[in-house]
Design an enzyme around this catalytic site. Structure first.
Site, PDB file in Angstrom:
ATOM      1  N   ARG A 102      -3.910  -7.102  29.586  1.00  0.00           N
ATOM      2  CA  ARG A 102      -5.261  -6.935  28.040  1.00  0.00           C
ATOM      3  C   ARG A 102      -6.747  -6.415  28.354  1.00  0.00           C
ATOM      4  O   ARG A 102      -6.883  -6.349  29.271  1.00  0.00           O
ATOM      5  CB  ARG A 102      -5.324  -8.631  27.583  1.00  0.00           C
ATOM      6  CG  ARG A 102      -6.425  -8.810  26.425  1.00  0.00           C
ATOM      7  CD  ARG A 102      -6.461  -9.739  25.945  1.00  0.00           C
ATOM      8  NE  ARG A 102      -5.296 -10.088  24.704  1.00  0.00           N
ATOM      9  CZ  ARG A 102      -5.388 -11.592  24.329  1.00  0.00           C
ATOM     10  NH1 ARG A 102      -6.790 -12.120  24.121  1.00  0.00           N
ATOM     11  NH2 ARG A 102      -4.784 -11.068  22.771  1.00  0.00           N
ATOM     12  N   HIS A 129      -2.352  -3.842  19.021  1.00  0.00           N
ATOM     13  CA  HIS A 129      -1.702  -5.488  19.639  1.00  0.00           C
ATOM     14  C   HIS A 129       0.343  -5.670  19.412  1.00  0.00           C
ATOM     15  O   HIS A 129       0.825  -6.407  18.447  1.00  0.00           O
ATOM     16  CB  HIS A 129      -2.747  -6.706  18.764  1.00  0.00           C
ATOM     17  CG  HIS A 129      -2.290  -8.362  19.848  1.00  0.00           C
ATOM     18  ND1 HIS A 129      -2.088  -8.262  20.714  1.00  0.00           N
ATOM     19  CD2 HIS A 129      -2.845  -9.636  19.718  1.00  0.00           C
ATOM     20  CE1 HIS A 129      -1.178  -9.508  21.478  1.00  0.00           C
ATOM     21  NE2 HIS A 129      -2.715 -10.161  21.002  1.00  0.00           N
ATOM     22  N   GLN A 132       1.739  -9.053  19.540  1.00  0.00           N
ATOM     23  CA  GLN A 132       1.520 -10.031  18.261  1.00  0.00           C
ATOM     24  C   GLN A 132       2.272  -9.793  17.265  1.00  0.00           C
ATOM     25  O   GLN A 132       3.112 -10.161  16.117  1.00  0.00           O
ATOM     26  CB  GLN A 132       0.037 -10.520  18.043  1.00  0.00           C
ATOM     27  CG  GLN A 132      -0.168 -10.791  16.871  1.00  0.00           C
ATOM     28  CD  GLN A 132      -0.291 -11.951  17.444  1.00  0.00           C
ATOM     29  OE1 GLN A 132      -0.916 -12.792  18.198  1.00  0.00           O
ATOM     30  NE2 GLN A 132       0.254 -12.814  16.243  1.00  0.00           N
ATOM     31  N   ASP A 222      -7.398 -11.912   9.518  1.00  0.00           N
ATOM     32  CA  ASP A 222      -8.104 -11.358  11.659  1.00  0.00           C
ATOM     33  C   ASP A 222      -9.574 -11.422  11.933  1.00  0.00           C
ATOM     34  O   ASP A 222      -9.910 -10.890  10.569  1.00  0.00           O
ATOM     35  CB  ASP A 222      -7.658 -10.280  11.777  1.00  0.00           C
ATOM     36  CG  ASP A 222      -7.820 -10.105  14.004  1.00  0.00           C
ATOM     37  OD1 ASP A 222      -8.112 -11.009  14.738  1.00  0.00           O
ATOM     38  OD2 ASP A 222      -7.740  -9.210  14.181  1.00  0.00           O
ATOM     39  N   CYS A 262      -3.292 -14.212  13.704  1.00  0.00           N
ATOM     40  CA  CYS A 262      -2.993 -14.089  14.499  1.00  0.00           C
ATOM     41  C   CYS A 262      -3.594 -15.367  16.039  1.00  0.00           C
ATOM     42  O   CYS A 262      -3.263 -15.494  16.557  1.00  0.00           O
ATOM     43  CB  CYS A 262      -3.134 -12.754  15.607  1.00  0.00           C
ATOM     44  SG  CYS A 262      -5.047 -12.504  15.134  1.00  0.00           S
ATOM     45  N   ARG A 290       4.950 -16.374  19.530  1.00  0.00           N
ATOM     46  CA  ARG A 290       4.874 -15.262  20.664  1.00  0.00           C
ATOM     47  C   ARG A 290       5.870 -15.780  21.990  1.00  0.00           C
ATOM     48  O   ARG A 290       6.026 -14.549  22.914  1.00  0.00           O
ATOM     49  CB  ARG A 290       3.141 -15.856  21.136  1.00  0.00           C
ATOM     50  CG  ARG A 290       2.167 -15.542  19.759  1.00  0.00           C
ATOM     51  CD  ARG A 290       2.069 -14.188  19.846  1.00  0.00           C
ATOM     52  NE  ARG A 290       1.850 -12.916  20.931  1.00  0.00           N
ATOM     53  CZ  ARG A 290       0.576 -13.072  21.422  1.00  0.00           C
ATOM     54  NH1 ARG A 290      -0.772 -13.132  20.950  1.00  0.00           N
ATOM     55  NH2 ARG A 290       0.595 -12.107  22.830  1.00  0.00           N
TER      56      ARG A 290
HETATM   57  N1  NVA Z   1      -9.066  -8.519  17.058  1.00  0.00           N
HETATM   58  C1  NVA Z   1      -9.110  -9.889  17.748  1.00  0.00           C
HETATM   59  C2  NVA Z   1      -7.450 -10.831  17.826  1.00  0.00           C
HETATM   60  C3  NVA Z   1      -7.326 -11.097  18.881  1.00  0.00           C
HETATM   61  C4  NVA Z   1      -5.797 -11.720  19.435  1.00  0.00           C
HETATM   62  C5  NVA Z   1      -9.313  -9.303  19.109  1.00  0.00           C
HETATM   63  O1  NVA Z   1      -9.119  -8.204  19.420  1.00  0.00           O
HETATM   64  O2  NVA Z   1     -10.522 -10.062  19.372  1.00  0.00           O
HETATM   65  N1   CP Z   2      -3.922 -13.795  18.794  1.00  0.00           N
HETATM   66  C1   CP Z   2      -3.717 -13.578  20.761  1.00  0.00           C
HETATM   67  O1   CP Z   2      -3.515 -12.186  20.850  1.00  0.00           O
HETATM   68  O2   CP Z   2      -4.142 -14.979  21.125  1.00  0.00           O
HETATM   69  P1   CP Z   2      -4.861 -14.847  22.395  1.00  0.00           P
HETATM   70  O3   CP Z   2      -6.255 -14.086  22.323  1.00  0.00           O
HETATM   71  O4   CP Z   2      -4.735 -16.245  22.330  1.00  0.00           O
HETATM   72  O5   CP Z   2      -4.423 -14.388  23.704  1.00  0.00           O
END
Ligand code: NVA
Ligand code: CP
Length: 304
Positions: A102, A129, A132, A222, A262, A290
């Protein structure tokens, strides 16, 4: 070797096979049937951003598959002190069997795959993502019994979630309408993908959220400010005013329309507490999925 760098790299068949495997693994886990597909294998999990679901689903998933998850925070790795990703990839490839990462830049994930010699799984970048969205498609299929022919609506930023949902929906025969303010559109290559695979009105970008939500079977949203955009929070609150999933928006959707998120969710911003709680069973099944979807990805990429 199979990676999951972004969803557009996978064919419809690969996506559907993964969803089928996820369903099977969910069944096996619920019924106490052993599924040690990754016995003796180690997954390195590099995190340059925070996570609850992704970290726990991969860590627990790897353990349930008989393997070993190794949590690698960029605060502790030399990568956080400037060691090139090209070198990290070549070193880790000699120790472990796969990497879930990540991070911010999509190019970093692509570089790991280029320089390493083990499967790389994208656990979120600013661009996409994919893990997800596989869990999201699994959840929609579970509640609706199918994907083909359904309409998805996404309200919010043209960022990682919108990008992967456009690819995931169109790849599996759904249509998708997205609504975002001007200046927050998805990148050009995603719009090109939408226009190429979303023929006959299966893909549209709207400015008015109500237009996007009309006759939707699934509404998705989101956060307005993603990880790494904390400084833009105030500007974004203004820009996204009105881009909220609320009862007025839900009134124009199809009967039994699902709501997915998400997570983490900001009640009172992208979604009202009322709509969130009315659809909590869907949203938390999505969160649970997930685990099952990520296990399927691990088996697809790291299994024999
Ligand atoms: N768009 C959000 C998704 C988190 C799972 C982020 O990147 O923070
Ligand atoms: N939806 C998701 O990816 O959650 P986290 O940021 O908690 O991993």
């Amino acid at each position: 070797m199979k990676h999951l760098l972004k969803l557009e790299d996978w064919s419809t068949e690969e996506i559907i096979n993964t969803l089928n495997l996820a369903d099977q693994l969910k069944y096996e886990q619920k019924h106490g049937i052993e599924h040690n597909h990754l016995k003796g294998k180690t997954l390195g999990m590099i995190f340059e951003k925070a996570s609850t679901r992704t970290r726990v689903s991969f860590e627990v998933g790897m353990t349930q598959l008989g393997g070993y998850p190794l949590f690698l925070s960029s605060n502790d790795l030399q990568i956080g002190r400037g060691e090139p990703v090209e070198d990290t990839a070549r070193v880790l490839s000699r120790f472990i069997d796969g990497i879930m990462i990540r991070t911010f830049e999509q190019s970093e994930v692509e570089a790991l795959a280029k320089y390493g010699s083990i499967p790389i799984i994208n656990g979120l970048t600013d661009y996409c993502h994919p893990c997800q969205v596989l869990a999201d498609l699994m959840t929609i299929r579970e509640f609706k019994g199918k994907l083909e022919g359904l309409k998805m609506c996404f309200i919010g930023d043209g960022n990682n979630m919108m990008n992967s949902l456009i690819v995931g929906a169109l790849s599996t025969g759904m249509s998708i309408s997205v609504a975002c303010p001007e200046g927050y559109d998805p990148p050009k290559n995603i719009i090109d993908f939408g226009n190429k695979y979303g023929i006959d009105g299966k893909f549209e970008i709207c400015r008015n959220p109500i237009d996007a939500a009309k006759n939707a079977d699934v509404v998705y949203t989101d956060v307005w400010a993603s990880m790494g955009q904390e400084d833009e929070k105030k500007i974004r609150e203004k820009a996204f005013e009105g881009y909220q999933v609320n009862s007025e928006l839900m009134a124009v959707t199809n009967k039994d329309c699902m709501v997915l998120h998400c997570l983490p969710a900001h009640r009172g911003e992208e979604i009202t507490a009322e709509v969130f709680e009315a659809h909590a069973n869907e949203i938390f099944e999505e969160a649970e999925n997930r685990l099952h979807a990520q296990k399927a990805v691990l088996v697809e990429c790291m299994g024999e």
